[in-house]
Design a protein around this motif. Structure first.
Motif, PDB file in Angstrom:
ATOM      1  N   ARG A   1      -5.520  -4.505 -10.162  1.00 37.52           N
ATOM      2  CA  ARG A   1      -4.979  -3.569 -11.480  1.00 37.52           C
ATOM      3  C   ARG A   1      -5.084  -4.918 -12.555  1.00 37.52           C
ATOM      4  O   ARG A   1      -5.555  -4.346 -13.834  1.00 37.52           O
ATOM      5  CB  ARG A   1      -3.589  -3.495 -11.257  1.00 37.52           C
TER       6      ARG A   1
ATOM      7  N   GLU B   1      -3.277   5.211 -10.361  1.00 36.33           N
ATOM      8  CA  GLU B   1      -3.966   5.203  -9.156  1.00 36.33           C
ATOM      9  C   GLU B   1      -2.886   4.028  -8.228  1.00 36.33           C
ATOM     10  O   GLU B   1      -2.844   2.872  -8.833  1.00 36.33           O
ATOM     11  CB  GLU B   1      -5.369   4.542  -9.205  1.00 36.33           C
ATOM     12  N   PRO B   2      -2.448   4.524  -7.127  1.00 38.72           N
ATOM     13  CA  PRO B   2      -1.219   3.634  -6.631  1.00 38.72           C
ATOM     14  C   PRO B   2      -1.862   2.539  -6.029  1.00 38.72           C
ATOM     15  O   PRO B   2      -1.117   1.480  -5.811  1.00 38.72           O
ATOM     16  CB  PRO B   2      -0.227   4.637  -5.896  1.00 38.72           C
ATOM     17  N   ASN B   3      -2.952   2.581  -5.395  1.00 36.35           N
ATOM     18  CA  ASN B   3      -3.537   1.701  -4.528  1.00 36.35           C
ATOM     19  C   ASN B   3      -4.586   0.708  -4.880  1.00 36.35           C
ATOM     20  O   ASN B   3      -5.319   0.371  -4.093  1.00 36.35           O
ATOM     21  CB  ASN B   3      -3.967   2.331  -3.092  1.00 36.35           C
TER      22      ASN B   3
ATOM     23  N   HIS C   1       0.749  -1.142  -0.136  1.00 41.97           N
ATOM     24  CA  HIS C   1       0.040   0.048   0.097  1.00 41.97           C
ATOM     25  C   HIS C   1       0.932   1.138   0.087  1.00 41.97           C
ATOM     26  O   HIS C   1       1.854   1.296   0.882  1.00 41.97           O
ATOM     27  CB  HIS C   1      -0.998   0.084   1.344  1.00 41.97           C
ATOM     28  N   PHE C   2       0.429   2.188  -0.850  1.00 43.05           N
ATOM     29  CA  PHE C   2       1.339   3.386  -0.974  1.00 43.05           C
ATOM     30  C   PHE C   2       0.813   4.510   0.067  1.00 43.05           C
ATOM     31  O   PHE C   2      -0.534   4.339   0.409  1.00 43.05           O
ATOM     32  CB  PHE C   2       1.507   4.000  -2.321  1.00 43.05           C
TER      33      PHE C   2
END
Length: 698
Positions: A648, A642-644, A535-536
């Motif tokens: 994906r 979107e990092p989280n 998680h970022f």
């Protein structure tokens, strides 16, 4: 505490400011307590829905508010197995439960007990049955071994003493799960503490009276080195201890946190199994009981800390630290080796005699650096961001528990028919008038039922689509309306999916438009707890809103976006492109499944890319080419920036299928290959690649 150095007043105020800046403030302490008490209820209610007679309780630093980011304290979950009943006299025997008699005599270590097995049909000792978890002693009593509780732990957890630990979950604290039997807090060895009458001193008579009426537990671990180690059960007074800790003021809490930082900096690395944080807590409680309550204030923090460290020094020197409630239990008995003890004492003496300089050496939470800045009248860089970061993390932790527990409910019902699933969910819904619910239980219940209503409505709608049952369809929409506020998007997206699958395109468009208008990309955080991934950092705006609000339950529906999950009996409400995710695992993949991979039999997608996917499909049917292309671009952008995102690869699979519908087969193939690179097994991209290549070849 009578000899106070001249500089102590100023140093105490600076230390208090620094502690406030790193999140040891009244506001953050209360946020921690509210959040973890809510998590406690969120963890318990789904188990009770599924027929498990258990209660979950959280103990330790997280719920007490006596921790920081740098201390990385565990979250200690105690799972009370309520079908078992530990009694201390025969009048407490309960028909229908598995009863054990608590035995405390001269042969049992202080703070521990033996458990004698009793008959299930009458309050009498069991005399005949012996198995792998029991033993008949010389008096003919059948005693339960403490290894009995090992069978309740998951294979995915690591065993540490009585605890089953969940470790290294990115973005969250490690969790210890301790399984225990419940009983009432009146063991013989706690009698002296419970019978105190203290009108003016701490703890007060009212506090002791509360503790006298509360419960305690027995956990499966014996006294190390005891002759009865395998048969002894430790008596846990965690409930009473938590109540006592909830009655500390902020200076006392800061003092305890500083003790743990000193322990981590100077002791733990060299002597990891010597002084524990629980010993520091016990020393603090004894120190508070020795002094007047008005001695503990911001301007005396340093003096109070020295008093506690000096008391700890004396305890180590004498190897005697009595448990605060069960005073016969010496926590330091046999704790120090002859080689380690002199070095530990020397280290503690250095901290005491350094006149505060030792505090500047503490790297945990940059405490030493921040304190030096304060002493030089500088504002520590970025210190003001730490409390907001903690607040954001606490709200995300609530989302974590909600998603985790709701997914557990879904997976437990995975093999049931739609009819049985509906019955189970309706049974849970019927608990809203439960008289035993506390205020916090009701909050937790409302948070869970919003997700349950969405699933219940979706199952009914799926059945309607299959059977063309219009009465069921109306009921489905009624339940869906109750689940719209589970978060900013997922409940509404499920409703939009129903309208899309029933070809009600105009209503689909309106719902999607409303979601997009409310979804602030600079604030809303996606929530996925299907599996562990990196998680970022959370958005600054998200953290700030969490800090400013004291209504965490209200915030959830405005600034979090959970995954959208469809189980197989919702399949008719799931677009065809997403249905493939329910069948992602090949026969070869199934051999690589773990206990935590059951979510892979559902169709699960992050809310934001699914929003844009539904917009693409909706605008395609409406013939609005510009809006359709904008939605397509938004899917690709979300996947990239979107990092989280937790799924994906699923978003890429949806994007690839959209590219196919745009006749961009090369781009579609790239999407599927990128998806496969993210998750090489249990990925529907394999099916899409084979299908696409066959289509190109033909």
């Amino acid at each position: 505490m009578s000899r106070i150095p001249d500089y102590a007043h100023n140093l105490s105020l600076k230390m208090s400011q620094v502690m406030d800046g790193i999140g040891v403030s009244e506001k953050i302490v209360m946020k921690r307590r509210r959040s973890w008490l809510l998590n406690e209820s969120l963890f318990t209610l789904p188990h009770q829905l599924l027929g498990n007679d258990v209660n979950a309780f959280v103990f330790g630093s997280q719920i007490e508010g006596t921790t920081t980011i740098g201390l990385r304290s565990d979250a200690d979950f105690l799972i009370s197995l309520n079908t078992y009943n530990v009694i201390q006299d025969w009048s407490e025997w309960v028909y229908g439960k598995i009863n054990y008699l608590m035995i405390q005599d001269d042969y049992v270590s202080p703070g521990y007990c033996l458990l004698q097995e009793l008959r299930d049909d009458a309050p009498l000792p069991l005399v005949v049955e012996v198995n792998d978890h029991s033993y008949r002693d010389r008096k003919g009593r059948i005693l339960l071994k403490n290894t009995f509780l090992n069978k309740f732990g998951s294979n995915e957890l690591i065993r540490h003493g009585p605890a089953h630990s969940q470790q290294d979950v990115p973005g969250f604290s490690d969790n210890d799960h301790v399984f225990a039997f419940p009983c009432h807090l009146k063991p013989i060895q706690a009698g002296h503490w419970l019978n105190q009458h203290r009108e003016e001193h701490w703890p007060t008579s009212d506090m002791i009276q509360y503790c006298r009426n509360t419960r305690c537990f027995v956990v499966g671990v014996g006294k190390t080195g005891s002759a009865n180690e395998i048969f002894e059960w430790r008596i846990s007074t965690s409930f009473a201890e938590r109540f006592v800790m909830f009655n500390l003021n902020i200076t006392q809490i800061r003092c305890y946190v500083l003790m743990k930082m000193i322990l981590k900096t100077f002791i733990t690395q060299m002597f990891p199994n010597s002084i524990s944080s629980f010993m520091c807590k016990t020393v603090l409680l004894h120190c508070i009981s020795y002094t007047r309550s008005d001695a503990w204030k911001e301007s005396t923090l340093f003096t109070c800390l020295l008093f506690c460290i000096s008391t700890l020094y004396n305890c180590v020197q004498n190897e005697y630290c009595p448990h605060f409630i069960i005073t016969q239990n010496n926590l330091m008995s046999g704790r120090f080796s002859p080689e380690a003890k002199p070095l530990i004492l020397e280290t503690l003496r250095y901290v005491i005699e350094s006149n505060g300089r030792a505090l500047l050496e503490i790297e945990c939470d940059c405490l030493g650096l921040f304190l030096q800045s304060r002493l030089n009248s500088f504002e520590p860089v970025h210190a003001h961001l730490i409390p907001t970061l903690i607040a954001g993390h606490l709200l995300k932790q609530i989302c974590h528990i909600i998603s985790e527990q709701f997914q557990m409910i879904q997976l437990k019902m995975y093999d049931l028919s739609p009819t049985l699933t509906i019955q189970k969910l309706l049974t849970f819904m019927s608990n809203h008038h439960n008289e035993n619910f506390t205020t916090i239980d009701r909050k937790a219940y409302r948070l869970l039922t919003r997700h349950i209503c969405s699933t219940l409505g979706s199952i009914l709608a799926s059945s309607n689509i299959y059977k063309q049952d219009h009465l069921t369809y109306k009921n489905a929409l009624s339940f869906m309306s109750l689940g719209l506020d589970s978060d900013i998007a997922s409940g509404k997206l499920k409703l939009a999916s129903i309208f899309y699958c029933t070809r009600d395109i105009e209503r689909t468009k309106l719902i999607l438009k409303k979601i997009e208008e409310c979804y602030d990309l600079n604030v809303v955080e996606p929530v996925c707890e299907c599996y562990s991934f990196k998680h970022f950092p959370l958005r600054d705006s998200f953290n700030r809103l969490c800090y400013e609000s004291n209504e965490e339950c209200t915030l959830l529906k405005h600034i979090t976006a959970s995954c959208v999950c469809f189980i197989r009996c919702e399949i008719n409400c799931c677009p065809l492109e997403l249905q493939h995710e329910m069948f992602r695992s090949t026969q070869e993949d199934l051999a690589y499944r773990s206990e935590d991979d059951k979510w892979m039999d559902m169709a699960v997608v992050d809310s934001l890319p699914y929003l844009y996917f539904l917009q693409y499909k909706t605008y395609s049917q409406l013939g609005r080419q510009d809006d359709k292309q904008r939605a397509l671009s938004n899917i690709a952008r979300t996947i990239d920036v979107e990092p989280n995102l937790g799924h994906r690869e699923t978003a890429l699979n949806l994007l690839g299928q959209c590219m196919e519908q745009e006749y961009r087969k090369d781009d579609a193939l790239k999407c599927f290959l990128m998806s496969l690179k993210i998750r090489s097994r249990h990925n529907a991209a394999k099916f899409h690649i084979f299908r696409l290549l066959a289509s190109i070849y033909n």
